[in-house]
Design a protein around this motif. Structure first.
Motif, PDB file in Angstrom:
ATOM      1  N   ILE A 149     -15.104  -2.832  -7.392  1.00 30.75           N
ATOM      2  CA  ILE A 149     -13.957  -2.760  -6.475  1.00 30.75           C
ATOM      3  C   ILE A 149     -14.381  -3.154  -5.058  1.00 30.75           C
ATOM      4  CG2 ILE A 149     -12.373  -1.117  -5.340  1.00 30.75           C
ATOM      5  CD1 ILE A 149     -12.140   0.234  -8.153  1.00 30.75           C
ATOM      6  N   ILE A 150     -15.571  -2.691  -4.660  1.00 27.39           N
ATOM      7  CA  ILE A 150     -16.058  -3.027  -3.320  1.00 27.39           C
ATOM      8  C   ILE A 150     -16.277  -4.536  -3.185  1.00 27.39           C
ATOM      9  CG2 ILE A 150     -18.042  -2.754  -1.763  1.00 27.39           C
ATOM     10  CD1 ILE A 150     -18.166   0.174  -2.863  1.00 27.39           C
ATOM     11  N   SER A 151     -16.640  -5.173  -4.304  1.00 32.49           N
ATOM     12  CA  SER A 151     -16.913  -6.617  -4.223  1.00 32.49           C
ATOM     13  C   SER A 151     -15.659  -7.463  -4.450  1.00 32.49           C
ATOM     14  CB  SER A 151     -17.986  -6.988  -5.234  1.00 32.49           C
ATOM     15  OG  SER A 151     -17.432  -6.951  -6.532  1.00 32.49           O
ATOM     16  N   MET A 152     -14.524  -6.839  -4.788  1.00 30.55           N
ATOM     17  CA  MET A 152     -13.301  -7.595  -5.038  1.00 30.55           C
ATOM     18  C   MET A 152     -12.702  -8.096  -3.718  1.00 30.55           C
ATOM     19  SD  MET A 152     -11.184  -5.688  -8.162  1.00 30.55           S
ATOM     20  CE  MET A 152     -10.436  -4.551  -7.077  1.00 30.55           C
ATOM     21  N   PRO A 153     -11.899  -9.168  -3.751  1.00 35.24           N
ATOM     22  CA  PRO A 153     -11.211  -9.584  -2.521  1.00 35.24           C
ATOM     23  C   PRO A 153     -10.273  -8.460  -2.059  1.00 35.24           C
ATOM     24  CG  PRO A 153     -10.872 -11.188  -4.296  1.00 35.24           C
ATOM     25  CD  PRO A 153     -11.582 -10.037  -4.897  1.00 35.24           C
ATOM     26  N   GLU A 154     -10.110  -8.342  -0.755  1.00 32.12           N
ATOM     27  CA  GLU A 154      -9.327  -7.227  -0.210  1.00 32.12           C
ATOM     28  C   GLU A 154      -7.889  -7.206  -0.744  1.00 32.12           C
ATOM     29  OE1 GLU A 154     -10.385  -6.365   3.726  1.00 32.12           O
ATOM     30  OE2 GLU A 154      -8.655  -5.087   4.114  1.00 32.12           O
ATOM     31  N   GLU A 155      -7.273  -8.387  -0.895  1.00 25.87           N
ATOM     32  CA  GLU A 155      -5.879  -8.419  -1.389  1.00 25.87           C
ATOM     33  C   GLU A 155      -5.806  -7.815  -2.777  1.00 25.87           C
ATOM     34  OE1 GLU A 155      -7.874 -11.116   0.243  1.00 25.87           O
ATOM     35  OE2 GLU A 155      -7.088 -12.258  -1.466  1.00 25.87           O
ATOM     36  N   GLN A 156      -6.836  -8.091  -3.604  1.00 21.95           N
ATOM     37  CA  GLN A 156      -6.775  -7.585  -4.973  1.00 21.95           C
ATOM     38  C   GLN A 156      -6.888  -6.062  -4.997  1.00 21.95           C
ATOM     39  OE1 GLN A 156      -9.593  -9.448  -7.693  1.00 21.95           O
ATOM     40  NE2 GLN A 156      -8.922  -8.077  -9.328  1.00 21.95           N
ATOM     41  N   VAL A 157      -7.740  -5.509  -4.113  1.00 17.48           N
ATOM     42  CA  VAL A 157      -7.864  -4.063  -4.030  1.00 17.48           C
ATOM     43  C   VAL A 157      -6.534  -3.467  -3.599  1.00 17.48           C
ATOM     44  CG1 VAL A 157      -9.075  -2.142  -2.938  1.00 17.48           C
ATOM     45  CG2 VAL A 157     -10.308  -4.237  -3.446  1.00 17.48           C
ATOM     46  N   GLU A 158      -5.892  -4.142  -2.638  1.00 14.54           N
ATOM     47  CA  GLU A 158      -4.608  -3.629  -2.170  1.00 14.54           C
ATOM     48  C   GLU A 158      -3.541  -3.712  -3.260  1.00 14.54           C
ATOM     49  OE1 GLU A 158      -4.097  -5.540   1.605  1.00 14.54           O
ATOM     50  OE2 GLU A 158      -5.350  -3.979   2.520  1.00 14.54           O
ATOM     51  N   ARG A 159      -3.568  -4.786  -4.029  1.00 13.14           N
ATOM     52  CA  ARG A 159      -2.595  -4.921  -5.120  1.00 13.14           C
ATOM     53  C   ARG A 159      -2.783  -3.808  -6.135  1.00 13.14           C
ATOM     54  NH1 ARG A 159      -3.406 -10.385  -5.619  1.00 13.14           N
ATOM     55  NH2 ARG A 159      -4.524 -10.074  -7.560  1.00 13.14           N
ATOM     56  N   LEU A 160      -4.061  -3.577  -6.529  1.00 14.33           N
ATOM     57  CA  LEU A 160      -4.360  -2.528  -7.510  1.00 14.33           C
ATOM     58  C   LEU A 160      -3.897  -1.180  -6.982  1.00 14.33           C
ATOM     59  CD1 LEU A 160      -5.778  -1.371 -10.002  1.00 14.33           C
ATOM     60  CD2 LEU A 160      -7.942  -1.508  -8.787  1.00 14.33           C
ATOM     61  N   SER A 161      -4.265  -0.900  -5.738  1.00 12.10           N
ATOM     62  CA  SER A 161      -3.945   0.382  -5.149  1.00 12.10           C
ATOM     63  C   SER A 161      -2.443   0.588  -5.019  1.00 12.10           C
ATOM     64  CB  SER A 161      -4.656   0.457  -3.801  1.00 12.10           C
ATOM     65  OG  SER A 161      -3.959   1.248  -2.924  1.00 12.10           O
ATOM     66  N   SER A 162      -1.724  -0.453  -4.589  1.00  8.50           N
ATOM     67  CA  SER A 162      -0.289  -0.251  -4.389  1.00  8.50           C
ATOM     68  C   SER A 162       0.449  -0.219  -5.714  1.00  8.50           C
ATOM     69  CB  SER A 162       0.279  -1.306  -3.451  1.00  8.50           C
ATOM     70  OG  SER A 162       0.256  -2.553  -4.085  1.00  8.50           O
ATOM     71  N   SER A 163      -0.091  -0.899  -6.739  1.00 11.36           N
ATOM     72  CA  SER A 163       0.595  -0.836  -8.035  1.00 11.36           C
ATOM     73  C   SER A 163       0.497   0.583  -8.609  1.00 11.36           C
ATOM     74  CB  SER A 163       0.043  -1.868  -9.015  1.00 11.36           C
ATOM     75  OG  SER A 163      -1.292  -1.626  -9.314  1.00 11.36           O
ATOM     76  N   MET A 164      -0.603   1.285  -8.300  1.00 10.76           N
ATOM     77  CA  MET A 164      -0.733   2.682  -8.740  1.00 10.76           C
ATOM     78  C   MET A 164       0.310   3.548  -8.065  1.00 10.76           C
ATOM     79  SD  MET A 164      -4.724   3.555  -8.636  1.00 10.76           S
ATOM     80  CE  MET A 164      -5.850   2.608  -9.635  1.00 10.76           C
ATOM     81  N   ILE A 165       0.341   3.429  -6.741  1.00 13.44           N
ATOM     82  CA  ILE A 165       1.251   4.265  -5.960  1.00 13.44           C
ATOM     83  C   ILE A 165       2.688   3.987  -6.378  1.00 13.44           C
ATOM     84  CG2 ILE A 165       2.155   4.635  -3.620  1.00 13.44           C
ATOM     85  CD1 ILE A 165      -0.507   5.768  -3.630  1.00 13.44           C
ATOM     86  N   SER A 166       3.044   2.700  -6.515  1.00 12.65           N
ATOM     87  CA  SER A 166       4.450   2.413  -6.773  1.00 12.65           C
ATOM     88  C   SER A 166       4.825   2.807  -8.203  1.00 12.65           C
ATOM     89  CB  SER A 166       4.790   0.962  -6.448  1.00 12.65           C
ATOM     90  OG  SER A 166       4.698   0.160  -7.578  1.00 12.65           O
ATOM     91  N   ALA A 167       3.888   2.643  -9.155  1.00 13.01           N
ATOM     92  CA  ALA A 167       4.197   3.079 -10.519  1.00 13.01           C
ATOM     93  C   ALA A 167       4.412   4.593 -10.521  1.00 13.01           C
ATOM     94  CB  ALA A 167       3.079   2.695 -11.477  1.00 13.01           C
TER      95      ALA A 167
END
Lengths: 198, 198
Positions: free
Chosen positions: B33-51
């Motif tokens: 996760i630390i090595s992922m592009p920042e947008e991808q981390v944000e997408r993953l994180s926001s998909s959790m919250i919104s789900a």
């Protein structure tokens, strides 16, 4: 996957991009996340964002840290003249867990792999050479015992030797508790070559 | 785990709370996760919250959905007189993937397990009984073939039978492609009992 609502499919898709998480596991995780208390989802989500935002390479040893310099490089208790070279931060942690090593580290973030197009410029090798211009007694090469790790070890040893600094490699041999019967030939030969006086 | 910076340890800890994610996997995921592009981390994180925020039970069949009523319950193409009772949304998805079942579903979100203190009131059974007051021809019980699933099936069949609605159970038998030699005795007996005319 239109049998799930788009929010669930989205979450499953994002989760399945993670390494080692297949479609089934992503599904299981997604449903677990939906059933978790909202605070816990928020904690998980924000710990990802904040780790991603605040973690960067230590200016000295290149390990991942949230300060400018990692706690190990900043510690006055460590022997800064002894540098153990590892492939990644997890390998550093493996040695730190034991708590017996007193020197410092250098994290390469990879190993050279010509087949995959990863050359010496793609790992933190230059940064190591810069450190060697300071006061260093020994470089312990602790890259993995894989093809890539061995090639990297050879290259580092070639680069360091002319400086007169001692270069060592962690030993190959039979793992403690290992059964000779199940150990490969190369390891057995290395164990024999590396035998020590009792 | 003070050999990692607190942000990393935090992330590892949160990840290791997920089911089936041990300490080692959590570590691997955290570094990924630390090595992922920042947008991808944000997408993953926001998909959790919104789900987590937007997913709730369908008012009709209790599956997880983001609308008031799930697409299956809202569809005019489905046979609303035939209800398949499943334990969870993943089981629903397993049948939906085939695309051959034309009825609707009812998701129990569990199965009765007296040993674990899960009784009829802890699953969406009351909601099923309310639905049966409408115009229903058949209830197909597709709970798992486990002890809990079987007990739940028995209970539902007992509750539904007095209403005069047809109650059926999906068949037990040898899985297609299965080798008789490796199949347990109970399954073999059920397969024999459930044999069909050729």
């Amino acid at each position: 996957m239109d049998y799930y609502s788009s929010q669930i499919s989205n979450l499953i898709e994002e989760l399945s991009r993670l390494p080692g998480i297949g479609a089934k596991t992503a599904q299981r995780l997604a449903f677990h996340i939906i059933s978790m208390p909202e605070e816990q989802v928020e904690r998980l989500s924000s710990s990802m964002i904040s780790a991603k935002k605040n973690i960067h390479y230590c200016k000295c040893c290149c390990t991942l840290t949230d300060g400018e310099i990692c706690p190990i490089c900043a510690s006055a208790k460590r022997n800064h003249k002894m540098i153990m070279v590892v492939e990644n931060t997890r390998d550093l942690a493996a040695y730190e867990k034991i708590g017996k090593y007193e020197g410092v580290y250098h994290v390469l973030h990879g190993a050279i792999a010509p087949m995959l197009g990863i050359g010496p410029a793609d790992i933190k090798l230059k940064e190591l050479l810069v450190r060697l211009e300071g006061d260093v007694d020994e470089v312990i090469i602790a890259t993995n015992s894989s093809l890539e790790g061995e090639a990297t070890a050879m290259l580092i040893s070639k680069l360091v030797k002319p400086t007169g600094i001692r270069v060592t490699r962690i030993a190959n041999g039979v793992p403690v508790g290992g059964d000779l019967e199940y150990i490969d030939e190369v390891t057995l030969l290395r164990a024999l070559d590396g035998r020590i006086e009792l």
